[in-house]
Design a protein around this motif. Sequence first.
Motif, PDB file in Angstrom:
ATOM      1  N   TRP A  51       0.831  -1.202   0.000  1.00  0.00           N
ATOM      2  CA  TRP A  51       0.000   0.000   0.000  1.00  0.00           C
ATOM      3  C   TRP A  51       0.869   1.257   0.000  1.00  0.00           C
ATOM      4  CZ3 TRP A  51      -4.250   1.745  -1.617  1.00  0.00           C
ATOM      5  CH2 TRP A  51      -4.862   2.889  -1.083  1.00  0.00           C
ATOM      6  N   ILE A  54       2.053   1.730  -3.462  1.00  0.00           N
ATOM      7  CA  ILE A  54       0.945   2.232  -4.269  1.00  0.00           C
ATOM      8  C   ILE A  54       0.747   3.720  -4.017  1.00  0.00           C
ATOM      9  CG2 ILE A  54      -1.581   2.183  -4.462  1.00  0.00           C
ATOM     10  CD1 ILE A  54      -1.418  -0.875  -4.139  1.00  0.00           C
ATOM     11  N   GLN A  55       0.742   4.106  -2.752  1.00  0.00           N
ATOM     12  CA  GLN A  55       0.590   5.517  -2.402  1.00  0.00           C
ATOM     13  C   GLN A  55       1.666   6.373  -3.053  1.00  0.00           C
ATOM     14  OE1 GLN A  55       0.401   4.977   2.036  1.00  0.00           O
ATOM     15  NE2 GLN A  55      -1.236   6.479   1.860  1.00  0.00           N
ATOM     16  N   GLU A  57       3.531   5.833  -5.706  1.00  0.00           N
ATOM     17  CA  GLU A  57       3.400   5.919  -7.164  1.00  0.00           C
ATOM     18  C   GLU A  57       2.204   6.771  -7.580  1.00  0.00           C
ATOM     19  OE1 GLU A  57       5.371   4.945  -9.515  1.00  0.00           O
ATOM     20  OE2 GLU A  57       6.841   3.946  -8.250  1.00  0.00           O
ATOM     21  N   CYS A 193       2.091   0.034 -13.204  1.00  0.00           N
ATOM     22  CA  CYS A 193       2.606  -0.230 -11.856  1.00  0.00           C
ATOM     23  C   CYS A 193       2.108  -1.550 -11.293  1.00  0.00           C
ATOM     24  CB  CYS A 193       2.235   0.908 -10.907  1.00  0.00           C
ATOM     25  SG  CYS A 193       3.007   2.480 -11.333  1.00  0.00           S
ATOM     26  N   LEU A 194       0.826  -1.844 -11.483  1.00  0.00           N
ATOM     27  CA  LEU A 194       0.251  -3.079 -10.956  1.00  0.00           C
ATOM     28  C   LEU A 194       0.267  -4.206 -11.987  1.00  0.00           C
ATOM     29  CD1 LEU A 194      -2.868  -1.674  -9.041  1.00  0.00           C
ATOM     30  CD2 LEU A 194      -0.473  -1.791  -8.312  1.00  0.00           C
ATOM     31  N   THR A 267      -7.585   0.087  -1.105  1.00  0.00           N
ATOM     32  CA  THR A 267      -6.779  -1.104  -0.841  1.00  0.00           C
ATOM     33  C   THR A 267      -7.333  -2.336  -1.547  1.00  0.00           C
ATOM     34  OG1 THR A 267      -7.962  -1.145   1.292  1.00  0.00           O
ATOM     35  CG2 THR A 267      -5.649  -0.509   1.339  1.00  0.00           C
ATOM     36  N   VAL A 289       5.596  -2.452  -7.191  1.00  0.00           N
ATOM     37  CA  VAL A 289       4.993  -2.284  -5.859  1.00  0.00           C
ATOM     38  C   VAL A 289       5.370  -3.390  -4.882  1.00  0.00           C
ATOM     39  CG1 VAL A 289       3.060  -0.931  -6.734  1.00  0.00           C
ATOM     40  CG2 VAL A 289       2.834  -3.427  -6.555  1.00  0.00           C
TER      41      VAL A 289
END
Length: 476
Positions: A51, A54-55, A57, A193-194, A267, A289
């Motif tokens: 997380w 993720i935040q 990016e 990213c994911l 999330t 990530v």
Amino acid sequence: MAKDTQFVGQIADIEKDFPQWYTDVVLKTKMVDYGPVKGTMVIRPYAYAIWENIQREMDKRFKAEGVENAYFPLLIPMSFFTKEAEHVEGFAPEVAVVTVGGGETLAEPLVIRPTSETIIGSMYSKWVQSYRDLPLKINQWCNVMRWEKTTRPFLRTSEFLWQEGHTAHATAQEAEEMTMRMLAVYKEFAENCLAIPVITGKKTEKEKFAGAVATYGMEAMMHDGKSLQAGTSHYLGQNFANAFNIKFLDADGVQKAAYTTSWGTSTRMIGGIIMTHGDERGLVLPPVVAPVQCVIVPIAAHKAGVSENCRALAERLQKAGVRVKVDDSDNSPGWKFNEWEMKGVPVRLELGPRDIESGKMVCVRRDTHEKAEYALENAETVVTDLLSAVQKNMLESARARRDKRIVYADGMAGILSAVEGGNFVKAGWCGKRECEDKIKEQTAATARVYAEGERAERCAVCGGKAEHMVVFARAY
């Protein structure tokens, strides 16, 4: 690569019992634990690190759009919700309400935020006075609460973490452009990213956000063929501006209501990563990530120089920007291989006396299980190149899997057959609510988004003229 069947047996078969596989993986990899209140989860360090990545990016992408971070209160006066009728009706079943504070009954009940359009709208009404105050672009990273009846870690919990962006603009065109720009930001993030390919598009009236003029969604296909709504962007028009008196004096001397947007992800994207990329051995994490991008496993660590060389290699990789860990625990190398595979670490390095003597290291990719030897002296280049290759391959593989499972249907039987087979289905729709409802009733599939740029001749339900081509799927 040979499998340790006893170790793999700790998680359910992904093909035979996907829901149990998911639960086993999130618990066995120590991503979450169940909270003491029904429907809540404790996000453990390994998942929270995802997380945080993720935040990081997403935050830099938001800032590139001129968005600033702020924070707004958790508690919202009940009267705020009643100001926008469609909004309160949409969220009423999910709202948690505080009625007692400090041992006394409160004069007005307070809602624990399920979303923040109302309280942010009330603040914008104070901050926006002139056209010079616009556009106003604010995001907050926070928790929200929605009293869900059926829950599953990350996918649907009573409390979860998210970001919610809220902007105010002088014109409808500016607000609509912002809505679409943030949808594009979400899509770029999800894919780059994911490594999750997504379908974006407009939602139907039935599926739009309560109080919005238009909602645009980002839909991702999971391993079982169901859709996960991974993010939404809403054009709110002047609905909330009128309800909360967000007005400004324009350059022409006329007072006008602002146009607003809101957009959010949460999330549940972590659940999306798990269900898009996971395999029979557990997690497969995209390098961008992943908390640990590379794990170094010492071979014959008790022998002279092995531990020291592993630590030296880790230091080199850290300096090259790689998130690396040396597993110097007293578990066997085989146990470590399986453990870090289940945790989804993108690249594993093995280093023992023979490798050190020959100036080589063994590298194993998590996505393909390919195993190869490389020169130790080139470790930084080798690992960073491998991480890039893994990231690219994960997106391409996920897109290929998804595209094979998008089918077209021209009738109800075709829609039912498609979703039963674990597919997304594209079908024509006349635009009538009764036809949309009938699809859900008979197939358990819902309209996810309009298939942008595609047209259909007939409605798959009534046979009438189709107004839209729609992506239908069963969804989480």
